[in-house]
Write a protein that holds these residues in place. Structure first.
Motif, PDB file in Angstrom:
ATOM      1  N   GLY A 199       3.409   9.305 -10.293  1.00  0.00           N
ATOM      2  CA  GLY A 199       2.878   7.976  -9.708  1.00  0.00           C
ATOM      3  C   GLY A 199       3.093   7.043 -10.477  1.00  0.00           C
ATOM      4  N   HIS A 200       2.719   5.698  -9.911  1.00  0.00           N
ATOM      5  CA  HIS A 200       3.046   4.202 -10.421  1.00  0.00           C
ATOM      6  C   HIS A 200       2.132   3.242 -10.203  1.00  0.00           C
ATOM      7  CE1 HIS A 200       3.850   3.852  -6.095  1.00  0.00           C
ATOM      8  NE2 HIS A 200       3.997   5.285  -6.120  1.00  0.00           N
ATOM      9  N   GLY A 201       2.415   2.277 -11.145  1.00  0.00           N
ATOM     10  CA  GLY A 201       1.858   0.860 -10.479  1.00  0.00           C
ATOM     11  C   GLY A 201       2.348   0.398  -9.372  1.00  0.00           C
ATOM     12  N   LEU A 211      -2.804   1.317  -9.181  1.00  0.00           N
ATOM     13  CA  LEU A 211      -2.196   2.429  -9.487  1.00  0.00           C
ATOM     14  C   LEU A 211      -1.882   3.346  -8.274  1.00  0.00           C
ATOM     15  CD1 LEU A 211      -3.454   3.556 -12.876  1.00  0.00           C
ATOM     16  CD2 LEU A 211      -1.490   1.997 -12.532  1.00  0.00           C
ATOM     17  N   ALA A 212      -0.953   3.862  -7.940  1.00  0.00           N
ATOM     18  CA  ALA A 212      -0.783   5.207  -7.122  1.00  0.00           C
ATOM     19  C   ALA A 212      -0.911   6.368  -7.875  1.00  0.00           C
ATOM     20  CB  ALA A 212       0.612   5.010  -6.308  1.00  0.00           C
ATOM     21  N   ILE A 213      -1.887   7.289  -7.339  1.00  0.00           N
ATOM     22  CA  ILE A 213      -2.194   8.373  -8.225  1.00  0.00           C
ATOM     23  C   ILE A 213      -1.629   9.436  -6.905  1.00  0.00           C
ATOM     24  CG2 ILE A 213      -3.766   9.795  -9.081  1.00  0.00           C
ATOM     25  CD1 ILE A 213      -5.455   7.520  -9.774  1.00  0.00           C
ATOM     26  N   GLU A 214      -0.768  10.206  -7.218  1.00  0.00           N
ATOM     27  CA  GLU A 214      -0.156  11.070  -6.037  1.00  0.00           C
ATOM     28  C   GLU A 214       0.376  12.668  -6.573  1.00  0.00           C
ATOM     29  OE1 GLU A 214       3.880   9.702  -5.084  1.00  0.00           O
ATOM     30  OE2 GLU A 214       3.506   7.944  -6.173  1.00  0.00           O
ATOM     31  N   PRO A 215      -0.633  13.383  -6.944  1.00  0.00           N
ATOM     32  CA  PRO A 215      -0.364  14.814  -7.558  1.00  0.00           C
ATOM     33  C   PRO A 215       0.513  15.671  -6.629  1.00  0.00           C
ATOM     34  CG  PRO A 215      -2.721  14.686  -7.365  1.00  0.00           C
ATOM     35  CD  PRO A 215      -2.193  13.309  -7.090  1.00  0.00           C
ATOM     36  N   TRP A 228      -1.073  14.760  -2.148  1.00  0.00           N
ATOM     37  CA  TRP A 228      -1.926  13.619  -1.641  1.00  0.00           C
ATOM     38  C   TRP A 228      -1.722  12.588  -2.577  1.00  0.00           C
ATOM     39  CZ3 TRP A 228      -5.705  14.029   2.219  1.00  0.00           C
ATOM     40  CH2 TRP A 228      -5.873  15.272   2.979  1.00  0.00           C
ATOM     41  N   GLU A 229      -1.951  11.303  -1.716  1.00  0.00           N
ATOM     42  CA  GLU A 229      -1.817  10.057  -2.733  1.00  0.00           C
ATOM     43  C   GLU A 229      -2.621   9.055  -2.284  1.00  0.00           C
ATOM     44  OE1 GLU A 229       2.081   8.138  -2.305  1.00  0.00           O
ATOM     45  OE2 GLU A 229       2.003   7.069  -3.981  1.00  0.00           O
ATOM     46  N   HIS A 230      -3.250   8.239  -3.193  1.00  0.00           N
ATOM     47  CA  HIS A 230      -3.903   7.045  -2.687  1.00  0.00           C
ATOM     48  C   HIS A 230      -3.419   5.985  -3.748  1.00  0.00           C
ATOM     49  CE1 HIS A 230      -6.801   7.630   0.213  1.00  0.00           C
ATOM     50  NE2 HIS A 230      -7.521   8.516  -0.181  1.00  0.00           N
ATOM     51  N   MET A 238       6.592  -1.683  -4.444  1.00  0.00           N
ATOM     52  CA  MET A 238       5.831  -0.438  -4.320  1.00  0.00           C
ATOM     53  C   MET A 238       5.664   0.379  -5.541  1.00  0.00           C
ATOM     54  SD  MET A 238       6.779   2.482  -1.688  1.00  0.00           S
ATOM     55  CE  MET A 238       8.564   2.144  -1.868  1.00  0.00           C
ATOM     56  N   HIS A 239       6.774   0.453  -6.205  1.00  0.00           N
ATOM     57  CA  HIS A 239       7.185   0.880  -7.497  1.00  0.00           C
ATOM     58  C   HIS A 239       6.991   0.144  -8.682  1.00  0.00           C
ATOM     59  CE1 HIS A 239       8.857   4.447  -5.086  1.00  0.00           C
ATOM     60  NE2 HIS A 239       7.502   4.717  -5.227  1.00  0.00           N
ATOM     61  N   MET A 240       6.361  -0.146  -9.668  1.00  0.00           N
ATOM     62  CA  MET A 240       6.069  -0.956 -10.555  1.00  0.00           C
ATOM     63  C   MET A 240       5.676  -0.045 -11.828  1.00  0.00           C
ATOM     64  SD  MET A 240       4.207  -4.178  -8.875  1.00  0.00           S
ATOM     65  CE  MET A 240       5.217  -5.310 -10.095  1.00  0.00           C
ATOM     66  N   GLY A 274       0.781  -1.150   0.062  1.00  0.00           N
ATOM     67  CA  GLY A 274       0.017  -0.001   0.101  1.00  0.00           C
ATOM     68  C   GLY A 274       1.050   1.174  -0.039  1.00  0.00           C
ATOM     69  N   ASP A 275       0.376   2.428  -0.567  1.00  0.00           N
ATOM     70  CA  ASP A 275       1.335   3.547  -0.688  1.00  0.00           C
ATOM     71  C   ASP A 275       0.121   4.672  -0.631  1.00  0.00           C
ATOM     72  OD1 ASP A 275       3.126   5.426  -1.220  1.00  0.00           O
ATOM     73  OD2 ASP A 275       3.570   4.904  -2.884  1.00  0.00           O
ATOM     74  N   SER A 276       0.226   5.587   0.225  1.00  0.00           N
ATOM     75  CA  SER A 276      -0.734   6.748   0.367  1.00  0.00           C
ATOM     76  C   SER A 276      -0.256   7.955   0.915  1.00  0.00           C
ATOM     77  CB  SER A 276      -1.809   6.415   1.184  1.00  0.00           C
ATOM     78  OG  SER A 276      -2.727   7.164   1.237  1.00  0.00           O
TER      79      SER A 276
HETATM   80 CO    CO Z   1       3.739   6.496  -4.453  1.00  0.00          CO
END
Ligand code: CO
Ligand code: MF3
Length: 277
Positions: A177-179, A208-212, A241-243, A184-186, A111-113
């Motif tokens: 952001g990333h898969g 996907l991690a979406i993190e503007p 912010w990220e989810h 964690m990072h793909m 998880g990454d947020s």
């Molecule tokens: Co991230």
């Protein structure tokens, strides 16, 4: 960056566990973030919640990163290292963290947020920066429910920021952001801004991690001597912010939100669907 990892619904259930632990640990860290508290203390709070849930940190030891969260204050964009810095009224801090949960087959799910917290009496400018960044993230997540290609996420983020606030804010391009899944990072990269190449097709099983990251000044960045902390080159404020979000067989589910993002996404006309059992 390698191949995109497509998950089964069952695997996404394991990822959702890592997501919920990440969310609970962030809840605790955000609660603890007050004037007079050091960023190192927030790291301890986050770390302890992971431990309570038998989860481990994906940040700690990542390229020798020394903590379980990143704490990025004011002009720090990302990757601030927790330490002696004591938070003061008026500060704005993004807290970024993640958890690993191991499934019965021994696969590690990530998880990454990240959330931004406002400390004490904060200027209207910083309040607005955080709220625009947060809402931009939700617009990117909402796009994932209907988009055909990954790049439509960044397009939705930038369209929201520009339609709402014109050219007032910059969107960072140096970090994306990333898969996410068994690492964690793909692949793929998830841009937070509009680009001509819309990238790969969005397909079921992607997470996907979406993190503007938004800034009040220019989008240039530099790295501090600690070799981690990224700051804005011009000293302007930055916010993130990220989810982590899954596209499962029946729709999207925000893995790092306890309600799957239902409340925030309903405001944007998107209905989240629980991952099928
Ligand atoms: Co991230
Ligand atoms: N979580 C960050 C991201 O959102 C990466 C942190 S790298 C670490 O992608 F080394 F600081 F953990």
């Amino acid at each position: 960056m390698g191949r995109i990892e497509y998950k089964t619904d069952q695997q996404l259930h394991w990822m959702a566990q890592a997501g919920v632990v990440t969310s609970r640990a962030l809840d605790a860290a955000v609660q603890a973030a007050k004037a007079g508290v050091s960023t190192a203390e927030l790291d301890v709070v986050f770390r302890n919640v992971l431990k309570e849930h038998n989860a481990t940190s994906n940040f700690l030891g990542y390229y020798d990163y020394p903590a379980t969260i990143c704490t990025s204050v004011n002009d720090e964009v990302v990757h601030g290292i927790p330490g002696d810095r004591v938070l003061a009224s008026g500060d704005m801090i993004s807290i970024d963290g993640g958890a690993i949960v191991v499934d019965p087959y021994g696969k590690k799910w990530n998880g990454d947020s990240a959330r931004t917290s406002l400390i004490g009496e904060v200027s209207q400018e910083r309040r607005e920066l955080s709220e625009v960044t947060r809402t931009a993230m939700w617009h990117g997540i909402a796009a994932m429910a209907t988009a055909r290609k990954v790049g439509e996420i960044g397009l939705a983020i930038e369209n929201f920021v520009r339609s709402e606030t014109g050219d007032k804010y910059g969107i960072i391009e140096d970090f994306v952001g990333h898969g996410i899944g068994t690492q964690m990072h793909m692949a793929p990269e998830v841009l937070n801004y509009a680009a001509r190449d819309l990238g790969p097709r969005l397909k079921k099983g992607m997470a996907l991690a979406i993190e503007p990251m938004l800034v009040t000044g220019g989008i240039g960045t530099r790295t501090l001597a600690d070799e981690w902390t990224i700051v804005t080159a011009d000293g302007g404020d930055a916010c993130q912010w990220e989810h982590s979000v899954a596209l499962h067989s029946e729709g999207i589910w925000v893995l790092t939100a306890e309600d799957g993002g239902a409340e925030e996404l309903s405001k944007l006309g998107v209905t989240v669907k629980p991952i099928p059992a």
